[in-house]
Every structure is written in C-alpha cells, then in structure tokens.
Design a protein around this motif. Sequence first.
Motif, PDB file in Angstrom:
ATOM      1  N   ALA A 197       0.819  -1.220   0.000  1.00 21.40           N
ATOM      2  CA  ALA A 197       0.000   0.000   0.000  1.00 21.40           C
ATOM      3  C   ALA A 197       0.853   1.270   0.000  1.00 21.40           C
ATOM      4  N   LEU A 198       1.985   1.208   0.707  1.00 23.20           N
ATOM      5  CA  LEU A 198       2.819   2.395   0.876  1.00 23.20           C
ATOM      6  C   LEU A 198       3.878   2.540  -0.207  1.00 23.20           C
ATOM      7  N   GLY A 199       4.295   1.430  -0.793  1.00 26.56           N
ATOM      8  CA  GLY A 199       5.324   1.489  -1.813  1.00 26.56           C
ATOM      9  C   GLY A 199       6.740   1.533  -1.279  1.00 26.56           C
ATOM     10  N   TYR A 200       6.914   1.186  -0.020  1.00 30.07           N
ATOM     11  CA  TYR A 200       8.257   1.054   0.558  1.00 30.07           C
ATOM     12  C   TYR A 200       8.228  -0.031   1.630  1.00 30.07           C
ATOM     13  N   ASP A 201       9.416  -0.429   2.114  1.00 34.05           N
ATOM     14  CA  ASP A 201       9.515  -1.556   3.046  1.00 34.05           C
ATOM     15  C   ASP A 201       9.351  -1.084   4.492  1.00 34.05           C
ATOM     16  N   LEU A 202       8.091  -0.966   4.910  1.00 30.55           N
ATOM     17  CA  LEU A 202       7.799  -0.534   6.280  1.00 30.55           C
ATOM     18  C   LEU A 202       8.314  -1.565   7.287  1.00 30.55           C
ATOM     19  N   LYS A 203       8.164  -2.827   6.959  1.00 33.78           N
ATOM     20  CA  LYS A 203       8.609  -3.882   7.874  1.00 33.78           C
ATOM     21  C   LYS A 203      10.096  -3.754   8.188  1.00 33.78           C
ATOM     22  N   LYS A 204      10.903  -3.459   7.187  1.00 31.82           N
ATOM     23  CA  LYS A 204      12.342  -3.325   7.391  1.00 31.82           C
ATOM     24  C   LYS A 204      12.651  -2.159   8.324  1.00 31.82           C
ATOM     25  N   ALA A 208       3.291   2.747  10.748  1.00 33.84           N
ATOM     26  CA  ALA A 208       3.943   1.649  11.471  1.00 33.84           C
ATOM     27  C   ALA A 208       3.102   1.200  12.659  1.00 33.84           C
ATOM     28  N   ILE A 209       2.605   2.145  13.448  1.00 34.65           N
ATOM     29  CA  ILE A 209       1.803   1.786  14.613  1.00 34.65           C
ATOM     30  C   ILE A 209       0.460   1.199  14.185  1.00 34.65           C
ATOM     31  N   LEU A 210      -0.149   1.782  13.163  1.00 38.09           N
ATOM     32  CA  LEU A 210      -1.417   1.238  12.680  1.00 38.09           C
ATOM     33  C   LEU A 210      -1.232  -0.190  12.172  1.00 38.09           C
ATOM     34  N   THR A 211      -0.176  -0.435  11.403  1.00 38.16           N
ATOM     35  CA  THR A 211       0.055  -1.770  10.855  1.00 38.16           C
ATOM     36  C   THR A 211       0.308  -2.785  11.969  1.00 38.16           C
ATOM     37  N   ILE A 218     -13.191   1.061   7.752  1.00 37.77           N
ATOM     38  CA  ILE A 218     -12.205   1.498   6.768  1.00 37.77           C
ATOM     39  C   ILE A 218     -11.338   0.290   6.420  1.00 37.77           C
ATOM     40  N   SER A 219     -11.042   0.111   5.142  1.00 39.64           N
ATOM     41  CA  SER A 219     -10.163  -0.996   4.757  1.00 39.64           C
ATOM     42  C   SER A 219      -8.749  -0.710   5.258  1.00 39.64           C
ATOM     43  N   PHE A 220      -7.996  -1.774   5.518  1.00 43.02           N
ATOM     44  CA  PHE A 220      -6.615  -1.596   5.973  1.00 43.02           C
ATOM     45  C   PHE A 220      -5.796  -0.848   4.926  1.00 43.02           C
ATOM     46  N   TYR A 221      -5.996  -1.179   3.657  1.00 32.57           N
ATOM     47  CA  TYR A 221      -5.264  -0.511   2.574  1.00 32.57           C
ATOM     48  C   TYR A 221      -5.502   0.993   2.613  1.00 32.57           C
ATOM     49  N   ASP A 222      -6.765   1.400   2.727  1.00 36.76           N
ATOM     50  CA  ASP A 222      -7.069   2.837   2.778  1.00 36.76           C
ATOM     51  C   ASP A 222      -6.531   3.477   4.048  1.00 36.76           C
ATOM     52  N   ALA A 223      -6.643   2.768   5.163  1.00 31.31           N
ATOM     53  CA  ALA A 223      -6.239   3.347   6.447  1.00 31.31           C
ATOM     54  C   ALA A 223      -4.744   3.624   6.502  1.00 31.31           C
ATOM     55  N   VAL A 224      -3.938   2.689   6.013  1.00 35.09           N
ATOM     56  CA  VAL A 224      -2.493   2.861   6.117  1.00 35.09           C
ATOM     57  C   VAL A 224      -2.027   4.022   5.237  1.00 35.09           C
TER      58      VAL A 224
END
Length: 313
Positions: free
Chosen positions: A38-45, A64-67, A105-111
């Motif tokens: 959804a974000l287009g970058y590696d949030l997990k990393k 990050a906190i929302l995910t 709200i969908s997770f995709y939209d929320a993030v």
Amino acid sequence: MKSFAVVFPGQGSQSVGMFESFMANDIVAKTFEEANDALGYDLKKIVLTGPESELNKTEITQPAILTASVAAYRALGKALGDNLPVACAGHSLGEYSALVAANAISFYDAVRLVRLRGQAMQEAVPAGVGAMMAILGLDDDVIVNGCAAVSKEGEAVWAANFNTPGQVVISGAKEAVARAGEYFAQNGARRCVALPVSVPSHCPMMQGAADKLAAALADINIAPASMPVYANVLAAPVTEPAAIIDCLVKQLIGSVRWVETVQNMKANGIEAVIEVGPNKVLCGLNRKIDKTLITGNIASDEDIAKVLQSLEA
C-alpha cells in the motif's frame, strides 16, 4: 467469556525492533506485507531495523503503529473465533486502527490515510513553532482554565489529551505552552514534562491538517462500523459513516477524551479493556482510570494466550 473491548495505541508507542518475535506469526507478517504494498516502501524493514530517526518521522510512525496494531488484532481475532469484542476505541492515531477492526475502513485505505495525516500534521505547523507538555497532579478544570488564562491572541495553548485523572497533556504555541508550564508549576502541579514532539496535536493549530484530511476522507469508502467505535472527541460510540468522518476531522483539532471513554465503556457493561498493539501505554492509563477493569496487552503470541485466560477466568 467476559464482555470486553479492544483499544489501540497512538503515536509514541513505536520502537525499533517492535514485534520482532511476533513476525513469526503468519498473520502478522502478511499484514506488514500488505502495508508495504500500500505504501510502496519496506515498512517492515524500518520497523525491525530502523534507523530510529526514520521510524520516528511522523509520516512513517503513523503507518507503522497502525500496521502493528491491525496485525496484532488479526492474530487475536483468529484465536478468539466467535468471541468478538463488543466495542473498540483508539487513542488519537489509534482511532484509525479501531475503525479497521470495526470494518469501517479498509486496511489498505487506512495505512495510506494515516501517512497523509502524518504529513499534513507536520506541514500544518513549522517545526519549533508548537509544543506539547504533560501536566501531572491537577484537576481537569484547573488546566482548562489555566490554559485560557495564559493564552494570547495568536499565541494560545489548549488541553489536548485527558489521559487519566491527574494527567492532562496541553498543546499549542511553544511560548504559550512554556507559560502554561510555569503557571501550573506555581499552582500545585506535581510535575510539568515537555514532550519530545514536533507537532502540537489535538488543538486548533491543526486546522490546516484537518482540512486536508477532510478532503482525503471524501475520496475513501467508509462503511458502517460492525461494532461501536468510541470516538475521541465524543467519548461515545459512533457507527455511521458521516459521524465517523466528522469525528476523525474534529479529532485533529479537538481533545482526546480518554478518561471519559474508558469510564463510559465500564458504564456500558464492559468488564475488560484489552490494548492491541506495541508497548503498554494504554494498559497503564486504563488501570489508573478504573482499577476494577481487567486489562491486558497484545504484542506477541504469548500475550494472546494470557489475555484469553484472563477473559475466561
């Protein structure tokens, strides 16, 4: 099983390496992968390895906190089966996690939305212009009246977060917050603690960010919530899309009424309030608000087992 609500933390609960062990849970790992897409970058990393300066950027912290919170809720949901929470809420940013949990709200939209929210908040007030401070040991009305007393035209301060009885965070212009700190210190405050933030959240200085958020929300599908979501600005449940949107916009410029939120949950028959997400900030607040509530935190698979046990006891 006891009647329970789930609550979600806000900004400030993040830390590099959070959820490292929880990532072994397939549901948690998959949720972070969805966020990456959804974000287009590696949030997990960034969450796992930092650097801290990157994770603490508002437009990264908020996704990050929302995910992490949504991932933890999904993992909890699998363990709960049909034993669903009867309500939910979130502290500030956490309200978005709550709305995902309630299928509004969908997770995709929320993030993506909270990334925009973070950017809009940072852009609304230049760095160094605003400030926030925690005031400990005074009644709410003393703080509300004190903020009004020290405010000047174009240089004001407001009560932003009513976190526990005797703990209120104030927010506003840097000079006004400093004056308020001196005023409260001279009028019986136990402590006045400046917070390490760059944005004066939950006050009228965020009007520009609220306008941008309102425009973004107009382009997102908001569904009726599947369970009551206690809104920060009302300390009461909302379920309908129009009310949800109105509360999210007003939340940026209005106070987080957390004490009343938890008290109203208890008054509505909720026996346990479970924090879902990194850190245990809300657990601490909730115990100070009402010691009779069962509390717990979900940030690992081990936590899920403990919480289930407490709910079934």
